[in-house]
Scaffold this motif. Sequence first.
Motif, PDB file in Angstrom:
ATOM      1  N   TRP A  42      -1.785   0.238  -8.912  1.00 13.47           N
ATOM      2  CA  TRP A  42      -1.378  -0.015  -7.535  1.00 13.47           C
ATOM      3  C   TRP A  42      -0.962  -1.463  -7.318  1.00 13.47           C
ATOM      4  O   TRP A  42      -0.279  -1.767  -6.367  1.00 13.47           O
ATOM      5  N   HIS A  77       0.835  -1.202   0.000  1.00 10.95           N
ATOM      6  CA  HIS A  77       0.000   0.000   0.000  1.00 10.95           C
ATOM      7  C   HIS A  77       0.873   1.257   0.000  1.00 10.95           C
ATOM      8  O   HIS A  77       0.626   2.184  -0.775  1.00 10.95           O
ATOM      9  N   ARG A  78       1.881   1.291   0.847  1.00 14.85           N
ATOM     10  CA  ARG A  78       2.767   2.460   0.915  1.00 14.85           C
ATOM     11  C   ARG A  78       3.587   2.602  -0.353  1.00 14.85           C
ATOM     12  O   ARG A  78       3.840   3.713  -0.803  1.00 14.85           O
TER      13      ARG A  78
END
Length: 133
Positions: free
Chosen positions: A62, A4-5
């Motif tokens: 992503w 996610h980061r």
Amino acid sequence: MSVHRAALAAFALDAFLVTVFAAIGRATHEGDPFGPSGSGLAHTAWPFLISLVAAWLIVVAWRRPAALVRTGVPVWAITVTGGMLLRAVSGQGTAVAFIIVATVTLLAFLVGWRTIAAGIGAVRSRRAPARSR
């Protein structure tokens, strides 16, 4: 760094580089990247930033944000194409010279950092087995 980061960092880098592209263009042609009202940079950058968001959604970037071919190339192509279309419909210029410069610059920026990251990853992976001996 969590997935996610890493995705958030990659998107932030893409958005920063698109903004840098707009700032360089404004500084080159207007002398002041922000313009007299302070909104010049936003006026120039928004078509490309909106297109960048669309590109990330279309590509599902992503999942593999640093992937060169699977993410970087389509994000670049969609950002340039969408940015030019939005500029055209909003009455901003789309001169051939600008299209060429935007295409090349955004290629260097959006695909370039991913190329560097891939190179660093390749070097690290070659060194990792040697360390475990």
